[in-house]
Design an enzyme around this catalytic site. Structure first.
Site, PDB file in Angstrom:
ATOM      1  N   LEU A 183       0.809  -1.216   0.000  1.00 37.80           N
ATOM      2  CA  LEU A 183       0.000   0.000   0.000  1.00 37.80           C
ATOM      3  C   LEU A 183       0.845   1.270   0.000  1.00 37.80           C
ATOM      4  O   LEU A 183       0.425   2.297  -0.514  1.00 37.80           O
ATOM      5  CB  LEU A 183      -0.931   0.019   1.220  1.00 37.80           C
ATOM      6  CG  LEU A 183      -1.943  -1.125   1.306  1.00 37.80           C
ATOM      7  CD1 LEU A 183      -2.726  -1.043   2.603  1.00 37.80           C
ATOM      8  CD2 LEU A 183      -2.888  -1.105   0.109  1.00 37.80           C
ATOM      9  N   GLY A 184       2.005   1.225   0.582  1.00 43.38           N
ATOM     10  CA  GLY A 184       2.867   2.394   0.660  1.00 43.38           C
ATOM     11  C   GLY A 184       4.104   2.073   1.463  1.00 43.38           C
ATOM     12  O   GLY A 184       4.268   0.964   1.996  1.00 43.38           O
TER      13      GLY A 184
ATOM     14  N   GLY B  58       7.660   4.147   3.703  1.00 47.15           N
ATOM     15  CA  GLY B  58       8.240   5.347   4.280  1.00 47.15           C
ATOM     16  C   GLY B  58       9.534   5.005   4.975  1.00 47.15           C
ATOM     17  O   GLY B  58      10.119   3.924   4.772  1.00 47.15           O
TER      18      GLY B  58
ATOM     19  N   PHE C 139       9.952   4.319   8.017  1.00 46.76           N
ATOM     20  CA  PHE C 139       9.755   3.270   9.007  1.00 46.76           C
ATOM     21  C   PHE C 139       9.751   1.884   8.384  1.00 46.76           C
ATOM     22  O   PHE C 139      10.083   0.898   9.023  1.00 46.76           O
ATOM     23  CB  PHE C 139       8.423   3.486   9.724  1.00 46.76           C
ATOM     24  CG  PHE C 139       7.244   3.499   8.784  1.00 46.76           C
ATOM     25  CD1 PHE C 139       6.611   2.326   8.422  1.00 46.76           C
ATOM     26  CD2 PHE C 139       6.772   4.693   8.268  1.00 46.76           C
ATOM     27  CE1 PHE C 139       5.530   2.343   7.555  1.00 46.76           C
ATOM     28  CE2 PHE C 139       5.695   4.716   7.413  1.00 46.76           C
ATOM     29  CZ  PHE C 139       5.075   3.549   7.043  1.00 46.76           C
ATOM     30  N   GLY C 140       9.325   1.779   7.118  1.00 50.65           N
ATOM     31  CA  GLY C 140       9.172   0.486   6.473  1.00 50.65           C
ATOM     32  C   GLY C 140       8.084   0.543   5.417  1.00 50.65           C
ATOM     33  O   GLY C 140       7.973   1.529   4.681  1.00 50.65           O
ATOM     34  N   SER C 141       7.253  -0.485   5.356  1.00 48.04           N
ATOM     35  CA  SER C 141       6.216  -0.582   4.332  1.00 48.04           C
ATOM     36  C   SER C 141       4.910  -1.040   4.952  1.00 48.04           C
ATOM     37  O   SER C 141       4.885  -1.641   6.034  1.00 48.04           O
ATOM     38  CB  SER C 141       6.632  -1.565   3.222  1.00 48.04           C
ATOM     39  OG  SER C 141       7.853  -1.156   2.624  1.00 48.04           O
ATOM     40  N   VAL C 142       3.797  -0.754   4.228  1.00 51.26           N
ATOM     41  CA  VAL C 142       2.463  -1.150   4.651  1.00 51.26           C
ATOM     42  C   VAL C 142       1.879  -2.064   3.587  1.00 51.26           C
ATOM     43  O   VAL C 142       1.928  -1.744   2.394  1.00 51.26           O
ATOM     44  CB  VAL C 142       1.549   0.075   4.855  1.00 51.26           C
ATOM     45  CG1 VAL C 142       0.163  -0.363   5.307  1.00 51.26           C
ATOM     46  CG2 VAL C 142       2.158   1.024   5.886  1.00 51.26           C
TER      47      VAL C 142
ATOM     48  N   LYS D 231       1.588  -2.884   8.982  1.00 53.59           N
ATOM     49  CA  LYS D 231       2.727  -1.967   8.937  1.00 53.59           C
ATOM     50  C   LYS D 231       3.959  -2.707   9.438  1.00 53.59           C
ATOM     51  O   LYS D 231       4.050  -3.072  10.613  1.00 53.59           O
ATOM     52  CB  LYS D 231       2.440  -0.736   9.810  1.00 53.59           C
ATOM     53  CG  LYS D 231       3.570   0.270   9.876  1.00 53.59           C
ATOM     54  CD  LYS D 231       3.179   1.446  10.770  1.00 53.59           C
ATOM     55  CE  LYS D 231       4.300   2.445  10.905  1.00 53.59           C
ATOM     56  NZ  LYS D 231       3.927   3.578  11.793  1.00 53.59           N
TER      57      LYS D 231
ATOM     58  N   ASP E 233       2.799  14.531  15.789  1.00 47.04           N
ATOM     59  CA  ASP E 233       3.026  14.471  14.342  1.00 47.04           C
ATOM     60  C   ASP E 233       1.710  14.563  13.579  1.00 47.04           C
ATOM     61  O   ASP E 233       1.407  13.719  12.723  1.00 47.04           O
ATOM     62  CB  ASP E 233       3.768  13.187  13.983  1.00 47.04           C
ATOM     63  CG  ASP E 233       4.464  13.268  12.625  1.00 47.04           C
ATOM     64  OD1 ASP E 233       4.652  14.399  12.133  1.00 47.04           O
ATOM     65  OD2 ASP E 233       4.831  12.212  12.068  1.00 47.04           O
TER      66      ASP E 233
END
Length: 464
Positions: A145-146, A148, A150-153, A167, A273
């Site tokens: 899905l996306g 960043g 932090f990692g991936s979803v 996540k 955030d």
């Protein structure tokens, strides 16, 4: 002959006694035999069963306690009814215990209801999944899905066909990642709100560290704000253009979620955030605040906390978060929400380096300048907000945003007041200039490199 008759006559009583003794002996042996073998006399078992049933019925119906259940306790548990009777022994309307038991709801139905309640309660708590389970839910992490820093979803589906978003955290499990994992799981696990994303579970293993959330069909809000000018891109990605009335509802829903974190949780939660990328939208475009990796729990007896480093995203972080070891309160989320409102009204990034005029590069300053000169309608018209009702909502959002981004944290309103102003419940007072306290020396290099190219551009944005 006569003598023989006399002897027979005199001996007859002795024979009768012997005969009677033998009869008694035979009857006793017969009774003892019957007791040893009841099948020889089946009527005896029937008699014993009838006697036992009569005695049981009498003892069951006989009031063994002084006070029995009352008719007005038919829908209450037995222990509650007993306590009420002990407190008020003068009542006389009594019924037998068996009748009271029949008056209560059916036992199997009540047990089923309680079991369903307990199972539902257990499902609301986060579950610790195994890596093999998450691999099965996501079909070995095939639908991404996306991603960043932090990692991936990844998209997945639970055994009950409920869609989920997994996540996955990547990188070396250092202290910072541990704090992020504990912050996200520890804060969101104890919260339940319609405007907060729900955490179904997590996985903490040597091979996989992940969190399992509810799936939000429309993704994050930033995808609908910053690509509106490129209509072809929106159509290619199969995304809709959100009308401004819906944007106003999204802003109100996000404000409710933040208010819950600040004011309605047992311990105040500071998100740190708030930005469009952390506002997720479901199939009906209902907003949910997400991404609690930077969140902190703060007891309500504390007014502020000290920070050892920069938190949040440049452009949304409050001024007090720029300086290390500076006191930070929950009002930093109010500042970030104000910056979010500016971007929702403008449907653009707050800083646009492509703008030809320097005063239009930073949208918050442009909004205040136009509002102070009474020309805020021009900004609304430039952003395509022409209807009267929508323009009134947009002006209200701008005024609330100007209050939220005040330089001093004490001057910012609470989220409860922000919500009242957004919904039109209270009148909004004219906001003061929120940018008078900003100086170039206050802005860290991360903000300069994050959007503002150099100090000269920043100087043109800030008031003299």
């Amino acid at each position: 002959m006569a003598l023989q008759t006399v002897e027979q006559t005199t001996s007859a009583p002795h024979d009768c006694r012997n005969h009677r003794h033998s009869c008694n002996f035979l009857w006793a042996n017969s009774w003892r035999g019957n007791m040893e073998d009841p099948s020889r006399h089946p009527h005896l078992a029937v008699v014993l069963f009838v006697v036992f049933s009569v005695v049981t019925a009498i003892t069951r119906w006989f009031p063994r306690r002084k006070y029995q259940y009352l008719t007005n306790f038919d829908t209450k548990p037995r222990s509650v009814a007993r306590r009420a009777l002990l407190n008020k022994p003068t009542r006389t309307t009594m019924i037998p215990r068996t009748v009271a038991r029949r008056a209560l709801p059916d036992e199997p139905i009540r047990t089923t209801t309680i079991e369903n309640f307990l199972n539902k309660l257990a499902e609301e708590r986060p579950i610790r999944f195994l890596p093999q389970q998450l691999a099965e839910f996501t079909q070995n992490f095939t639908v991404k899905l996306g991603s960043g820093a932090f990692g991936s979803v990844y998209k997945g589906e639970l055994p009950d066909q409920k869609p989920i978003a997994v996540k996955v955290l990547v990188g070396i499990m250092d202290k910072r990642m541990e704090e992020q994992f504990m912050a996200e799981v520890g804060t969101i696990a104890g919260t339940q709100h319609i405007n907060l994303v729900r955490l179904y579970g997590f996985c903490y293993d040597d091979t996989l560290i992940a969190q399992v959330y509810e799936f939000m069909e429309n993704g994050s809000l930033d995808k609908f704000l910053f690509n509106e000018d490129d209509v072809d891109t929106l159509q290619e990605n199969d995304r809709k253009v959100i009308e401004f009335g819906r944007l106003n509802e999204i802003a109100i829903g996000a404000a409710k979620g933040i208010r819950y974190l600040h004011e309605e949780c047992q311990r105040r939660i500071i998100h740190y955030d708030i930005k469009p990328g952390n506002i997720l939208l479901d199939a009906n475009f209902n907003p949910k605040v997400a991404d609690f990796g930077l969140a902190k729990l703060m007891g309500r007896e504390y007014t502020h906390m000290s920070m050892t480093g920069m938190r949040g995203t440049p452009g949304y972080a409050a001024p007090e978060m720029w300086l290390p070891y500076s006191p930070v309160t929950y009002k930093c989320d109010v500042y970030s929400f104000g910056m979010l409102l500016f971007e929702m009204v403008g449907r653009r990034k707050n800083f646009d380096c492509r703008a030809a005029e320097s005063e239009k590069k930073w949208f918050p300053k442009l909004v205040y300048k136009q509002w102070d000169s009474g020309m805020l309608g021009e900004v609304m018209a430039a952003r395509g907000i022409e209807q009267k009702a929508e323009r009134e909502r947009a002006v209200r959002m701008c005024k609330v945003a100007l209050w939220c981004v005040q330089y001093s944290a004490e001057a910012r309103p609470s989220m409860s007041k922000v919500l009242q102003m957004l919904e039109g419940e209270i009148e909004i007072e004219p906001p003061p200039n929120p940018f008078t306290g900003l100086y170039v020396s206050d802005v860290p290099d991360s903000h300069l490199s994050g959007g503002i190219s150099n100090s000269n551009d920043l100087q043109s944005l800030l008031p003299v």
